[in-house]
Design a protein around this motif. Structure first.
Motif: not given
Length: 427
Positions: A349, A354, A383, A386
């Motif tokens: 990531s 991500p 994740l 984001r």
């Protein structure tokens, strides 16, 4: 010398020299349990004697000698009943005479790490014992911690710690485990268990599994001390050096890992000027030594190499995430661990974003191995956050907070859940 001064000195001596003293006695008696009892009796005698006579020039040698004499006395009593024990007592006297222990404390070198210490570590981590018992017994007979200290270190009641130690000793006796270092062909299985116990201990200090403190530096320091013993005693074992490298590099961040309130600070937000440069240097030296043995990198060396990449970056933006992903590729291939795969997903990531990493995490979720692992849900929440999938992110953080057993970590995760306000969720 006052009694309180004698007690303080004994505490220091025991903490520093317990493995040598118990190891020497266990070698002579062949019984770890008896060896520790004899050592404790010698400590009691010292507490009575030293306030009147002053401390001896070599306290460790004094304790070993007194304990050895008690072993002889005990065997003499037994020898009246059993000729075999008399023979053992004679052997011990002869061994004592050869080593000069009775009259020549000069031969005692407190800085020498002899085979007895190594034997003691291998016995304490013998595969007949459960992992919990291995850790408790290692802390007792190798690290020299009291039962109260062990209970505090493992966050279990003192009675539980005592039970684990007693059970471990009984198991060793029942299994007739010899007091010896395993042969080299047994190393892969036995050394891996020993290193695993030491690293598990370090991790308990690095991220406490429960309690109200995130770090337990004293526990981590004990693990580093044990690691250095193994490193010095097994100079041809690259993973022993690599474990020390890993622990030193990770420990270098201790001062930057929590804020004034004791809350966790993410790696990317840490003040890197607080990182311990000397610990980093020691870690790099140990990793270089491991690599120089030219037997390929094992799990600890690969993890140490990842930590070294972080240590080399003066700011988060300078982190070589591509190199870290490659190292994780090797680590996944070597271990097949879902936790390592999760960490690799984090590295992916950071290297590519991500959106690339989330499918990797979803695949782990589908496998179900990390369902009850709080960091898995925390990573997934990060994740998703984001990617602006706030509602899912919030749910993931709530799940992570619910699974965490560390109060500090749980509070941080709950805050992240609160801070993740739903706004741009994807359909």
């Amino acid at each position: 010398m006052l009694e309180v001064d004698a007690q303080r000195l004994l505490d220091e001596v025991w903490r520093a020299e317990a493995p040598r003293i118990v190891g020497a006695l266990a070698r002579r008696t062949g019984d770890v349990d008896l060896a520790e009892d004899l050592a404790q009796e010698a400590l009691a005698q010292a507490l009575e004697t030293w306030p009147h006579t002053g401390s001896p020039r070599s306290p460790g040698a004094w304790l070993t000698t007194v304990a050895s004499r008690r072993a002889i006395d005990e065997w003499r009593r037994r020898s009246r009943r059993e000729a075999h024990d008399a023979e053992l007592a004679r052997d011990l006297r002869e061994a004592e005479a050869r080593s000069g222990a009775e009259g020549a404390a000069d031969s005692y070198d407190p800085d020498r790490i002899d085979d007895d210490v190594l034997r003691l570590i291998f016995v304490a981590c013998h595969p007949v014992l459960s992992r919990e018992s291995q850790i408790a017994l290692t802390l007792r007979v190798v690290a020299g911690l009291t039962t109260v200290e062990i209970g505090r270190a493992l966050l279990v009641p003192v009675a539980t710690a005592q039970q684990r130690i007693v059970r471990a000793k009984k198991t060793l006796r029942a299994a007739r485990v010899p007091f010896e270092v395993p042969t080299r062909d047994e190393y892969p299985a036995r050394l891996a268990a020993v290193l695993g116990v030491v690293y598990l201990l370090f991790n308990e200090g690095y991220v406490a599994t429960s309690g109200d403190a995130l770090l337990r530096v004293d526990v981590a320091d004990e693990a580093r001390r044990l690691g250095r013993i193994l490193q010095h005693r097994l100079p041809r074992e690259p993973e022993a050096h690599a474990l020390v490298a890993l622990m030193e590099l990770q420990a270098s961040r201790f001062a930057a890992r929590v804020d004034a309130a004791g809350d966790s600070i993410l790696l990317s937000d840490q003040d890197r000027t607080l990182w311990d440069a000397q610990a980093i240097a020691r870690g790099r030296d140990a990793l270089t030594t491991a690599d120089a043995l030219a037997r390929g990198r094992g799990p600890y060396a690969l993890q140490a190499a990842i930590a070294e990449v972080h240590a080399a970056a003066r700011t988060p933006d300078y982190t070589d995430w591509d190199a870290i992903v490659v190292l994780y590729d090797a680590l996944v291939a070597l271990t097949g661990s879902p936790v390592v795969e999760l960490n690799r997903a984090v590295a992916v990531s950071m290297a590519t974003g991500p959106a690339t990493a989330l499918p990797l995490v979803d695949a782990l979720e589908a496998a179900g191995d990390l369902e009850r692992y709080a960091p898995f849900h925390a990573v997934r929440g990060d994740l998703l956050s984001r990617l602006d999938r706030s509602a899912e992110a919030r749910a993931a953080f709530v799940t992570a907070a619910g699974l965490s057993t560390n109060e500090r970590e749980r509070a941080v995760l709950a805050d992240r859940a609160d801070d993740t306000t739903p706004r741009k969720d994807a359909p």
